[in-house]
Scaffold this active site. Structure first.
Site, PDB file in Angstrom:
ATOM      1  N   GLU A 104      67.399  35.906  26.185  1.00 11.11           N
ATOM      2  CA  GLU A 104      65.942  36.505  26.491  1.00 11.11           C
ATOM      3  C   GLU A 104      66.069  38.204  26.359  1.00 11.11           C
ATOM      4  O   GLU A 104      65.243  38.583  25.370  1.00 11.11           O
ATOM      5  CB  GLU A 104      65.439  36.138  27.918  1.00 11.11           C
ATOM      6  CG  GLU A 104      64.212  36.936  28.143  1.00 11.11           C
ATOM      7  CD  GLU A 104      64.330  36.869  30.010  1.00 11.11           C
ATOM      8  OE1 GLU A 104      65.192  36.256  30.450  1.00 11.11           O
ATOM      9  OE2 GLU A 104      63.486  37.547  30.490  1.00 11.11           O
ATOM     10  N   THR A 126      72.333  30.617  25.540  1.00 12.22           N
ATOM     11  CA  THR A 126      72.529  30.993  27.147  1.00 12.22           C
ATOM     12  C   THR A 126      72.984  29.739  27.695  1.00 12.22           C
ATOM     13  O   THR A 126      72.302  28.483  27.395  1.00 12.22           O
ATOM     14  CB  THR A 126      71.097  31.683  27.789  1.00 12.22           C
ATOM     15  OG1 THR A 126      71.605  31.604  29.178  1.00 12.22           O
ATOM     16  CG2 THR A 126      69.905  30.754  27.198  1.00 12.22           C
ATOM     17  N   ASP A 128      71.942  29.114  30.512  1.00  9.23           N
ATOM     18  CA  ASP A 128      70.819  29.078  31.518  1.00  9.23           C
ATOM     19  C   ASP A 128      70.099  27.921  31.012  1.00  9.23           C
ATOM     20  O   ASP A 128      69.206  27.463  31.836  1.00  9.23           O
ATOM     21  CB  ASP A 128      70.284  30.179  31.855  1.00  9.23           C
ATOM     22  CG  ASP A 128      71.339  31.530  32.499  1.00  9.23           C
ATOM     23  OD1 ASP A 128      72.303  30.890  32.923  1.00  9.23           O
ATOM     24  OD2 ASP A 128      71.125  32.228  32.308  1.00  9.23           O
ATOM     25  N   ARG A 163      83.087  16.869  55.240  1.00  8.37           N
ATOM     26  CA  ARG A 163      82.485  18.068  55.212  1.00  8.37           C
ATOM     27  C   ARG A 163      81.178  18.193  54.475  1.00  8.37           C
ATOM     28  O   ARG A 163      80.858  17.161  53.570  1.00  8.37           O
ATOM     29  CB  ARG A 163      83.596  19.175  54.724  1.00  8.37           C
ATOM     30  CG  ARG A 163      84.600  19.688  55.670  1.00  8.37           C
ATOM     31  CD  ARG A 163      85.430  20.694  54.935  1.00  8.37           C
ATOM     32  NE  ARG A 163      86.413  21.012  55.958  1.00  8.37           N
ATOM     33  CZ  ARG A 163      87.552  21.510  55.665  1.00  8.37           C
ATOM     34  NH1 ARG A 163      87.884  21.965  54.337  1.00  8.37           N
ATOM     35  NH2 ARG A 163      88.496  21.985  56.473  1.00  8.37           N
ATOM     36  N   MET A 170      75.391  28.985  38.262  1.00  9.83           N
ATOM     37  CA  MET A 170      74.620  29.933  37.584  1.00  9.83           C
ATOM     38  C   MET A 170      73.161  29.399  37.333  1.00  9.83           C
ATOM     39  O   MET A 170      72.696  28.255  37.591  1.00  9.83           O
ATOM     40  CB  MET A 170      75.585  30.508  36.486  1.00  9.83           C
ATOM     41  CG  MET A 170      76.431  31.508  36.891  1.00  9.83           C
ATOM     42  SD  MET A 170      77.164  32.186  35.494  1.00  9.83           S
ATOM     43  CE  MET A 170      78.051  33.804  36.187  1.00  9.83           C
ATOM     44  N   ARG A 267      81.708  24.151  53.930  1.00 12.91           N
ATOM     45  CA  ARG A 267      82.489  24.911  52.760  1.00 12.91           C
ATOM     46  C   ARG A 267      81.957  25.303  51.705  1.00 12.91           C
ATOM     47  O   ARG A 267      81.066  24.403  51.208  1.00 12.91           O
ATOM     48  CB  ARG A 267      84.027  24.429  52.630  1.00 12.91           C
ATOM     49  CG  ARG A 267      84.857  24.213  53.663  1.00 12.91           C
ATOM     50  CD  ARG A 267      85.370  25.620  54.261  1.00 12.91           C
ATOM     51  NE  ARG A 267      86.512  25.356  55.293  1.00 12.91           N
ATOM     52  CZ  ARG A 267      86.353  25.172  56.549  1.00 12.91           C
ATOM     53  NH1 ARG A 267      85.172  25.084  56.850  1.00 12.91           N
ATOM     54  NH2 ARG A 267      87.521  25.144  57.498  1.00 12.91           N
ATOM     55  N   HIS A 273      81.747  32.686  36.732  1.00 14.32           N
ATOM     56  CA  HIS A 273      81.911  32.764  35.164  1.00 14.32           C
ATOM     57  C   HIS A 273      82.773  31.563  34.696  1.00 14.32           C
ATOM     58  O   HIS A 273      83.043  31.269  33.451  1.00 14.32           O
ATOM     59  CB  HIS A 273      82.799  34.289  34.834  1.00 14.32           C
ATOM     60  CG  HIS A 273      81.721  35.176  35.181  1.00 14.32           C
ATOM     61  ND1 HIS A 273      81.381  35.735  36.536  1.00 14.32           N
ATOM     62  CD2 HIS A 273      80.786  35.686  34.362  1.00 14.32           C
ATOM     63  CE1 HIS A 273      80.264  36.730  36.245  1.00 14.32           C
ATOM     64  NE2 HIS A 273      79.981  36.684  35.086  1.00 14.32           N
ATOM     65  N   ARG A 276      81.209  29.874  32.249  1.00 16.25           N
ATOM     66  CA  ARG A 276      81.108  30.221  30.921  1.00 16.25           C
ATOM     67  C   ARG A 276      82.332  30.275  30.085  1.00 16.25           C
ATOM     68  O   ARG A 276      82.281  30.680  29.015  1.00 16.25           O
ATOM     69  CB  ARG A 276      80.459  31.680  30.783  1.00 16.25           C
ATOM     70  CG  ARG A 276      79.137  31.838  31.359  1.00 16.25           C
ATOM     71  CD  ARG A 276      78.432  33.055  30.966  1.00 16.25           C
ATOM     72  NE  ARG A 276      79.232  34.291  30.741  1.00 16.25           N
ATOM     73  CZ  ARG A 276      78.590  35.380  31.498  1.00 16.25           C
ATOM     74  NH1 ARG A 276      77.670  35.633  32.158  1.00 16.25           N
ATOM     75  NH2 ARG A 276      79.493  36.670  31.107  1.00 16.25           N
TER      76      ARG A 276
END
Ligand code: F6P
Length: 343
Positions: A104, A126, A128, A163, A170, A267, A273, A276
């Site tokens: 973007e 991206t 995303d 747990r 991300m 936890r 990253h 990516r």
């Protein structure tokens, strides 16, 4: 014959090198163009820092993560005399057209440069997956696979120790990575920016699961998820050149809240990253290659002010205006599908 400048801007993303290679291969072999690669996104365009991109320099990079050109989050229009410096640099290097590969922000600069008269064709990148106009951006599938592998591994400790494991992924203000990896990894709750959450409701849901005989839970949370009665939760104070706050850290808060409220040992893991990095999946290599070929074809035809896009199974061209009108948020139906498996 024309000289084309290529740049990669914003966060690095698996598949960038596949796009660069495709642009150069088709551009030289088929259209007879020549290429320069600007270093570090718009920063390199502003400072005329460029390297030749040739068949040789783009060989052997298809499978490599990151970008051979480097990247940065640079906003041309925040720099003094930004547009004039870009134009001067293109003149000095004899560049006729630009192919920026970015999300973007990088493509937002591209759109303004196009409005200001430069020849630009954008490529949507991206992890995303939040760019409108295209069904998928390249890099997304690789990030989803990395997150899914991580969730699979977190299941081990969740089961062994009874747990609640919180996994933060991300995605900025879109929940695409969270929902895709959450479905694929069998998450018991998924928190996304598009659906502000009530922490007590989340805890109630976990309590119900445990009362029904489950001994552990996996919660996937998008870094941009927000509580119903609060603001974004981030560990950072900084903003980038485009005014975006740096996200990350909501899982720290969730770990504490869930453990305190339910008494279940909890936890958290922040994938960051890792999502990516490394080699792109075959899907992203193929999509990146298709985008690269389509972008250089558009530039060769002089069809500027466009972004190449995946629509269904076809690669098409959409206007940069359409692509950037608003971010592409999560499809509510997809979230409902994910919710079927929360019980
Ligand atoms: O846009 C890609 C992305 O990885 C987002 O998911 C994340 O919020 C952001 O970039 C992180 O940016 P940086 O690498 O600058 O910290």
């Amino acid at each position: 014959m024309a000289r084309i400048g290529v740049l990669t801007g914003g966060g690095d993303c698996p598949g960038l090198n596949a796009v660069i290679r495709a642009i150069v291969r088709k551009g030289i072999d088929h259209h007879g163009h020549d290429f320069v690669g600007f270093r570090y996104g718009w920063a390199g365009v502003l400072s005329a820092e460029a390297v030749p991109l040739t068949l040789d320099s783009t060989r052997g990079i298809l499978h490599r993560g990151g970008t051979i050109l480097g990247s940065s989050r640079t906003n041309v229009y925040k720099e003094a005399d930004g547009f004039e410096r870009v134009r001067a640099s293109l003149d000095t290097l004899g560049v006729d057209a630009l192919i920026p590969i970015g999300g973007e922000d990088t493509l937002g600069v591209a759109r303004r440069l196009s409005e200001d008269g430069l020849n630009v064709v954008g490529v949507p990148k991206t992890i995303d997956n939040d760019l409108a106009g295209t069904d998928f951006t390249f890099g997304f599938q690789t990030a989803v696979q990395i997150a899914t592998d991580a969730i699979d591994r977190l299941h081990t400790t969740a089961e062994s120790h009874n747990r609640v494991m919180v996994c933060e992924v991300m995605g900025r203000h879109a929940g695409w990575i969270a929902v895709h990896s959450g479905i694929a990894g069998g998450a018991d709750a998924i928190l996304v920016p598009e659906r502000p959450f009530d922490i007590e409701e989340v805890c109630n849901h976990l309590r119900r699961r445990h009362q029904n005989g489950r001994s552990f839970s996996i919660v996937v949370v998008s870094e941009g998820a927000t509580p119903k009665d609060g603001d974004l939760i981030t560990e950072h104070q900084t903003t980038d050149a485009f005014g975006h706050v740096r996200l990350g850290g909501i899982a720290v808060t969730l770990e504490k809240e869930i453990e305190q409220r339910t008494g279940y040992e909890t936890r958290m893991t922040i994938l960051g990253h890792v999502q990516r990095g490394g080699t792109p999946l075959a899907y992203d290599r193929v999509l990146g290659s298709r985008f690269g070929v389509a972008a250089i074809d558009a530039a060769a035809e002089g069809d500027f002010g466009k972004m190449v896009a995946l629509r269904g199974t076809q690669i098409e061209r959409v206007s940069l205006d359409e692509a950037l009108a608003e971010p592409k948020l999560l499809d509510p139906e997809l979230y409902e599908t994910a919710a079927v498996f929360f019980g």
